[in-house]
Scaffold this active site. Structure first.
Site, mmCIF file in Angstrom:
data_model
loop_
_atom_site.group_PDB
_atom_site.id
_atom_site.type_symbol
_atom_site.label_atom_id
_atom_site.label_comp_id
_atom_site.label_asym_id
_atom_site.label_seq_id
_atom_site.Cartn_x
_atom_site.Cartn_y
_atom_site.Cartn_z
ATOM 1 N N ARG A 185 -11.705 -0.019 13.744
ATOM 2 C CA ARG A 185 -12.249 -0.080 15.117
ATOM 3 C C ARG A 185 -11.153 -0.190 16.213
ATOM 4 N NH1 ARG A 185 -15.258 1.671 12.162
ATOM 5 N NH2 ARG A 185 -17.296 1.044 11.781
ATOM 6 N N SER A 235 -22.851 -2.881 16.616
ATOM 7 C CA SER A 235 -22.439 -4.098 16.030
ATOM 8 C C SER A 235 -21.589 -4.926 16.837
ATOM 9 C CB SER A 235 -21.107 -3.482 14.665
ATOM 10 O OG SER A 235 -22.020 -3.039 13.685
ATOM 11 N N GLU A 305 -16.407 -7.149 18.749
ATOM 12 C CA GLU A 305 -16.344 -5.388 18.709
ATOM 13 C C GLU A 305 -16.862 -4.776 19.943
ATOM 14 O OE1 GLU A 305 -18.013 -1.764 16.209
ATOM 15 O OE2 GLU A 305 -17.274 -3.432 15.144
#
Length: 310
Positions: A185, A235, A305
């Site tokens: 990520r 998420s 995130e």
């Protein structure tokens, strides 16, 4: 110009900016809730669409000169905009920067504003595969590459051959594969205010029928595991090394936790859903509540995130 900037409010500087544009589309005071997948957020000072490399350079150079904060917006996923909005310019990539083109050797060039689903469709139409897992991710190529978006064990960084970047100093430059560093990520494109303008992907020959079957498979996985029927940003927290944020949240007893119209999804505990009219402060409060409960029980501090725009 520095003295002028200090003497004038940001609203006056934005007015000056918009007046200077010729042929560039813009909108004053856009409601950010209407531009984000969470359907949350106040107004920005202006929304500007850059439809070419030249327009993007003009917009961002003017913003930097006038010391106006700016952010690039894709489809509005992975961000939480404050209830007070964003006191700056929101830039959207359109026109040529939202188109795909076929190169030789199984390569596809996509503008940073291309919707991921459109990239998958374009590849299938030209007998190419490898990107089917991206079909259901509600984002654009630029943001997906910066964040190395992925799911089901696959990441977009694996497909990237080179990237045209608007660097922090305002210059446009192609970055080769050897200059790019992708991580879970994240990537080195996330450092500072760099903008992904175009991306070249290396794909491989695949029959359309096979590609469509893969898209259906990944879509079914999402439908069965994610609360797609309600607005969310995907998420909320990154998975810690060797763990899953969703499992930690559930073990901490936070699954289904609700504040106002914001709720930790009963279907997937790493999603916070908008039940209708949720406010940004409610989502942020839930995020902190969850983070502290997980830390209290496990000693693991969950990292965001989603990106907070204030």
């Amino acid at each position: 110009m520095e003295g002028w900037n200090n003497a004038h409010s940001i609203e006056e500087r934005v007015e000056e900016l918009l007046r200077s544009f010729s042929g560039i589309w813009w909108l004053k005071g856009p409601e950010m809730w209407a531009l984000t997948t969470w359907r949350i957020g106040g107004k920005a000072l202006a929304l500007v669409e850059a439809r070419s490399e030249e327009e993007l350079t003009t917009v961002l150079d003017h913003c930097d000169r006038l010391e106006i904060p700016w952010r690039v917006l894709g489809r509005g996923s992975n961000i939480l905009v404050s209830d007070r909005g964003f006191r700056g310019i929101v830039v959207r990539l359109g026109g040529r920067l939202a188109e795909c083109s076929l190169l030789s050797g199984g390569q596809v060039e996509a503008g940073g504003g291309v919707i991921l689903g459109h990239l998958v469709q374009f590849a299938m139409e030209h007998g190419l595969g490898g990107c089917e897992f991206l079909a259901g991710i509600p984002g654009t190529v630029g943001g997906a590459v910066v964040l190395n978006a992925g799911c089901f064990g696959k990441e977009i960084g694996e497909l990237v051959e080179r990237v045209l970047v608007r660097e922090r100093n305002g210059e446009m430059r192609w970055w080769g594969r050897d200059e790019l560093s992708f991580s879970y990520r994240g990537s080195n494109l996330r450092e500072g205010f760099m903008v992904v303008v175009k991306v070249v992907f290396q794909l491989f020959p695949e029959e359309r029928k096979q590609a469509e079957e893969k898209v259906r498979y990944f879509s079914l996985l999402r439908k069965n595991s994610q609360p797609l029927e309600l607005p969310s940003a995907g998420s909320v927290f990154r998975n810690p090394p060797g763990e899953y944020a969703a499992r930690l949240i559930e073990q901490a007893g936070c699954k289904g936790l609700r504040l106002g119209q914001a709720q930790v999804s009963p279907k997937h505990s790493n999603f916070i859903v908008n039940l209708g009219g949720a406010r940004a402060w409610q989502v942020e409060y839930l995020m902190e509540w969850v983070r502290r409960e997980v830390y209290r029980r496990t000693g693991i501090w969950l990292e965001n995130e989603v990106e907070l725009w204030r």
